[in-house]
Design a protein around this motif. Structure first.
Motif, PDB file in Angstrom:
ATOM      1  N   GLY A 245      -2.697   1.927  -9.229  1.00 44.56           N
ATOM      2  CA  GLY A 245      -2.751   3.067  -8.326  1.00 44.56           C
ATOM      3  C   GLY A 245      -3.339   2.727  -6.973  1.00 44.56           C
ATOM      4  O   GLY A 245      -3.960   1.683  -6.781  1.00 44.56           O
ATOM      5  N   GLN A 246      -3.133   3.637  -6.022  1.00 47.80           N
ATOM      6  CA  GLN A 246      -3.611   3.458  -4.655  1.00 47.80           C
ATOM      7  C   GLN A 246      -4.851   4.312  -4.429  1.00 47.80           C
ATOM      8  O   GLN A 246      -4.786   5.537  -4.539  1.00 47.80           O
ATOM      9  N   PRO A 247      -6.009   3.700  -4.137  1.00 57.43           N
ATOM     10  CA  PRO A 247      -7.198   4.508  -3.857  1.00 57.43           C
ATOM     11  C   PRO A 247      -6.955   5.408  -2.647  1.00 57.43           C
ATOM     12  O   PRO A 247      -6.341   5.008  -1.659  1.00 57.43           O
ATOM     13  N   GLY A 248      -7.444   6.637  -2.740  1.00 58.30           N
ATOM     14  CA  GLY A 248      -7.257   7.598  -1.676  1.00 58.30           C
ATOM     15  C   GLY A 248      -5.933   8.330  -1.741  1.00 58.30           C
ATOM     16  O   GLY A 248      -5.692   9.254  -0.957  1.00 58.30           O
ATOM     17  N   VAL A 249      -5.076   7.926  -2.676  1.00 59.89           N
ATOM     18  CA  VAL A 249      -3.782   8.593  -2.880  1.00 59.89           C
ATOM     19  C   VAL A 249      -3.655   9.018  -4.339  1.00 59.89           C
ATOM     20  O   VAL A 249      -3.547  10.196  -4.653  1.00 59.89           O
ATOM     21  N   SER A 250      -3.691   8.026  -5.242  1.00 62.33           N
ATOM     22  CA  SER A 250      -3.519   8.310  -6.663  1.00 62.33           C
ATOM     23  C   SER A 250      -4.653   9.143  -7.240  1.00 62.33           C
ATOM     24  O   SER A 250      -4.468   9.841  -8.236  1.00 62.33           O
ATOM     25  N   ASP A 251      -5.849   9.068  -6.623  1.00 64.17           N
ATOM     26  CA  ASP A 251      -6.996   9.831  -7.107  1.00 64.17           C
ATOM     27  C   ASP A 251      -7.306  11.026  -6.200  1.00 64.17           C
ATOM     28  O   ASP A 251      -8.379  11.614  -6.293  1.00 64.17           O
ATOM     29  N   ALA A 252      -6.373  11.386  -5.339  1.00 68.47           N
ATOM     30  CA  ALA A 252      -6.573  12.498  -4.412  1.00 68.47           C
ATOM     31  C   ALA A 252      -5.807  13.730  -4.888  1.00 68.47           C
ATOM     32  O   ALA A 252      -4.916  13.643  -5.745  1.00 68.47           O
TER      33      ALA A 252
ATOM     34  N   THR B 117       0.853  -1.189   0.000  1.00 69.08           N
ATOM     35  CA  THR B 117       0.000   0.000   0.000  1.00 69.08           C
ATOM     36  C   THR B 117       0.883   1.232   0.000  1.00 69.08           C
ATOM     37  O   THR B 117       1.967   1.241   0.581  1.00 69.08           O
ATOM     38  N   ALA B 118       0.414   2.257  -0.663  1.00 72.07           N
ATOM     39  CA  ALA B 118       1.112   3.545  -0.681  1.00 72.07           C
ATOM     40  C   ALA B 118       0.281   4.546   0.101  1.00 72.07           C
ATOM     41  O   ALA B 118      -0.946   4.450   0.148  1.00 72.07           O
ATOM     42  N   THR B 119       0.932   5.503   0.703  1.00 75.07           N
ATOM     43  CA  THR B 119       0.237   6.549   1.452  1.00 75.07           C
ATOM     44  C   THR B 119       0.564   7.902   0.854  1.00 75.07           C
ATOM     45  O   THR B 119       1.574   8.070   0.163  1.00 75.07           O
ATOM     46  N   MET B 120      -0.282   8.883   1.140  1.00 74.43           N
ATOM     47  CA  MET B 120      -0.028  10.231   0.660  1.00 74.43           C
ATOM     48  C   MET B 120       1.268  10.779   1.261  1.00 74.43           C
ATOM     49  O   MET B 120       2.055  11.453   0.573  1.00 74.43           O
ATOM     50  N   ALA B 121       1.495  10.491   2.530  1.00 75.79           N
ATOM     51  CA  ALA B 121       2.729  10.968   3.175  1.00 75.79           C
ATOM     52  C   ALA B 121       3.956  10.408   2.472  1.00 75.79           C
ATOM     53  O   ALA B 121       4.953  11.123   2.266  1.00 75.79           O
ATOM     54  N   GLN B 122       3.903   9.151   2.063  1.00 74.72           N
ATOM     55  CA  GLN B 122       5.028   8.554   1.347  1.00 74.72           C
ATOM     56  C   GLN B 122       5.201   9.197  -0.024  1.00 74.72           C
ATOM     57  O   GLN B 122       6.322   9.476  -0.451  1.00 74.72           O
ATOM     58  N   LEU B 123       4.081   9.416  -0.712  1.00 76.85           N
ATOM     59  CA  LEU B 123       4.147   9.990  -2.061  1.00 76.85           C
ATOM     60  C   LEU B 123       4.836  11.344  -2.049  1.00 76.85           C
ATOM     61  O   LEU B 123       5.638  11.656  -2.946  1.00 76.85           O
ATOM     62  N   MET B 124       4.551  12.166  -1.047  1.00 79.10           N
ATOM     63  CA  MET B 124       5.075  13.532  -1.002  1.00 79.10           C
ATOM     64  C   MET B 124       6.363  13.648  -0.196  1.00 79.10           C
ATOM     65  O   MET B 124       6.882  14.748  -0.015  1.00 79.10           O
TER      66      MET B 124
ATOM     67  N   GLY C 144      -3.434  15.539  -3.742  1.00 76.70           N
ATOM     68  CA  GLY C 144      -1.980  15.566  -3.649  1.00 76.70           C
ATOM     69  C   GLY C 144      -1.289  15.068  -4.899  1.00 76.70           C
ATOM     70  O   GLY C 144      -0.154  15.475  -5.197  1.00 76.70           O
ATOM     71  N   SER C 145      -1.948  14.185  -5.664  1.00 85.18           N
ATOM     72  CA  SER C 145      -1.328  13.673  -6.881  1.00 85.18           C
ATOM     73  C   SER C 145      -1.166  14.765  -7.936  1.00 85.18           C
ATOM     74  O   SER C 145      -0.338  14.630  -8.841  1.00 85.18           O
ATOM     75  N   SER C 146      -1.940  15.855  -7.835  1.00 86.49           N
ATOM     76  CA  SER C 146      -1.744  16.997  -8.738  1.00 86.49           C
ATOM     77  C   SER C 146      -0.374  17.613  -8.515  1.00 86.49           C
ATOM     78  O   SER C 146       0.390  17.847  -9.465  1.00 86.49           O
ATOM     79  N   LEU C 147      -0.076  17.892  -7.246  1.00 84.94           N
ATOM     80  CA  LEU C 147       1.215  18.489  -6.913  1.00 84.94           C
ATOM     81  C   LEU C 147       2.349  17.522  -7.209  1.00 84.94           C
ATOM     82  O   LEU C 147       3.407  17.910  -7.726  1.00 84.94           O
ATOM     83  N   TRP C 148       2.118  16.233  -6.885  1.00 87.52           N
ATOM     84  CA  TRP C 148       3.154  15.243  -7.148  1.00 87.52           C
ATOM     85  C   TRP C 148       3.449  15.137  -8.641  1.00 87.52           C
ATOM     86  O   TRP C 148       4.627  15.053  -9.052  1.00 87.52           O
ATOM     87  N   ALA C 149       2.427  15.149  -9.489  1.00 84.70           N
ATOM     88  CA  ALA C 149       2.636  15.013 -10.932  1.00 84.70           C
ATOM     89  C   ALA C 149       3.449  16.181 -11.477  1.00 84.70           C
ATOM     90  O   ALA C 149       4.366  15.991 -12.297  1.00 84.70           O
TER      91      ALA C 149
END
Length: 540
Positions: free
Chosen positions: A328-335, A281-288, A337-342
């Protein structure tokens, strides 16, 4: 035109001119009326630096889509043209992915042949090509074509022959498809890609894969001697090491210094920030996180080193990437934060010398209508990291696809011009709060992107106040903000709350207005609120 209730509008952050030092000195700004004061983290960046060597070039961004999406007729002008045009005229579509080995090419003598049961990705035929041609003509985009690998090698080299067994496509059948694609698309066909992540599905060594790619090209050259089509390879998996492409490059160079550029249009790798495969699982905190950023940078620098070995005769690309592998990870990839990450991922990739980044996406899906691997619809499935999706089936039937958070990151990137990167001197210790990029455009203007990666929903989030030391002759400029007004912060799933310069993307694929910019004060630091990005243009 959509309007928002006053309570949902984004308040302009308070700005206070303070004496700034490099690093993380904290000062408090005077709060705006009715707002609680937010702590500020201060940074000083220096834009005097000489160009860093890497360039931002046309065609940097685009999409990787499944061959199965192509086979099911989803790459059409009606469905995708406006969504691609909004991102600019120089994008690239990769037709490939895991279903590259699961489609049945129905061209030439094989046009009327019955597809075997293993062809769960569907039939690719002339009707699909005609629809794609209209899409490319309408947008200016180009394509790379993926062709099967698994059925054309020694079957003893497959790691797991029982897993999604491939239909028995022959080399003659592949050649008939390439001939039809070339005849239909002409120069809009950039290259032919052999297989998808061969190192995941086969035991071929890098040298054996290089010889396989040469074998395909030789067969294509025999059939189309005047086309001079080149290949994409090796499309290695997402391992953080680059041993596969390094070995592939060594094998190519062993054939002579001109062999790589004679055969390859690009050398491709894959990279995902996280994973949703199996129990991962991936988390938003990990992504950013800084850790994810630094791991990506290490991977990208390794790719650039392979390009150095090839003396930059072959472009290095990421032709499949996104936030988390396995849809993708629901709640992360479609949230949100993925705008800023992209946006950050595109800029980090380009700054490290990689020529193209393609985000893997669905093309025709209802939002949230995920299809698992054991579904009869697989591999036609909604992916949580998709760039667009329809709110329901009726909207999909009307070609109304809403922009997902990922799309907003690409749209923000679209605002930047061609140019050379300038090192702004942001230290790694700052990556938990700020990402910063400088680009000197061809007209001499300076473009700066500042991303506050802190979650606005976190109690300890701070404004980033950035003092930008500018070269002489740059008196001031304007800024455009990527932001969300939703209360959920980076994890918000409310895509309707995302704006770029106050503008949104409509379900028709166009923007409801041009993104607006505001004047950048020349006597105050630049304030970047948590969970926002500022795209700044400073004119000479």
């Amino acid at each position: 035109m959509r309007t928002r209730p006053k309570s949902a509008r984004i308040a302009k952050p308070a700005v206070l001119a303070v004496a700034l030092v490099a690093g993380s000195g904290v000062a408090l700004a005077e709060p705006a009326t009715g707002e609680t004061a937010r702590a500020e983290t201060a940074f000083t960046l220096d834009a005097h630096g000489s160009p860093a060597g890497a360039e931002l070039t046309p065609g940097m961004q685009g999409f990787s889509v499944e061959s199965a999406d192509f086979a099911h007729g989803y790459l059409t002008k009606e469905l995708l043209a406006e969504r691609l045009k909004t991102l600019g005229p120089n994008g690239v579509l990769r037709l490939g992915g895991y279903s590259m080995d699961l489609v049945w090419p129905a061209f030439g003598p094989y046009a009327d042949a019955s597809a075997p049961a293993q062809a769960i990705g569907g039939n690719v035929d002339q009707e699909d090509l005609d629809g794609l041609k209209k899409l490319l003509d309408a947008t200016g985009w180009k394509v790379t074509l993926g062709v099967p690998l698994k059925s054309l090698i020694d079957q003893a080299k497959l790691k797991n022959p029982a897993k999604d067994p491939a239909p028995q496509v022959t080399m003659d059948q592949v050649i008939e498809e390439v001939k039809a694609v070339r005849a239909t698309l002409g120069n809009d066909l950039l290259s032919v890609e052999v297989g998808n992540e061969y190192d995941n599905v086969t035991t071929l060594t890098p040298a054996e894969m290089w010889n396989t790619v040469k074998r395909y090209q030789a067969a294509i050259d025999d059939a189309l001697p005047h086309a001079h089509l080149k290949m994409t390879g090796p499309s290695a998996n997402t391992a953080l090491t680059n041993s596969v492409i390094d070995g592939f490059a060594d094998a190519a160079l062993a054939d002579g210094s001109n062999a790589p550029k004679r055969t390859l249009a690009e050398m491709a790798s894959h990279l995902y920030a996280g994973s949703h495969c199996g129990t991962s699982t991936a988390t938003m905190a990990q992504l950013m996180s800084p850790d994810t950023y630094i791991k990506a940078r290490t991977k990208l620098q390794g790719i650039r080193a392979v390009g150095d070995k090839l003396r930059h005769t072959v472009p290095m690309t990421l032709n499949e990437s996104n936030s988390a592998s396995c849809s993708g990870q629901p709640g992360v990839s479609d949230a949100y934060g993925s705008s800023l990450w992209a946006l950050d991922h595109l800029l980090e990739t380009a700054q490290n010398g990689v020529s193209r980044l393609l985000f893997h996406t669905n093309t025709a899906a209802v939002c949230g209508d995920f299809k698992p691997r054991d579904s009869v619809d697989y591999p036609i499935s909604y992916r949580y990291y998709g760039a667009f999706c329809a709110t329901d089936q009726s909207q999909l039937d009307e070609h109304q696809l809403s922009a997902a958070p990922l799309y907003y990151g690409l749209w923000a990137f679209r605002q930047l011009p061609e140019g050379h990167f300038v090192d702004l001197g942001l230290p790694d210790e700052a990556l938990g709060k700020l990402r910063a990029y400088g680009i000197r455009g061809q007209d001499g203007d300076l473009h700066v992107v500042l991303i506050n990666v802190q979650d606005p929903a976190a109690a300890d989030a701070t404004d980033d106040t950035v003092n930008l030391n500018l070269p002489h002759g740059f008196p001031g400029g304007r800024q455009t903000t990527l932001a969300s007004s939703a209360a959920g912060g980076l994890s918000s799933l409310d895509t309707a709350a995302i704006t770029l310069g106050g503008a949104s993307v409509t379900p028709a694929g166009t923007s409801d207005r041009a993104p607006r910019s505001t004047r950048l004060p020349s006597d105050a630091p630049i304030t970047v609120a948590p969970g926002t990005a500022q795209i700044i243009t400073i004119t000479r």
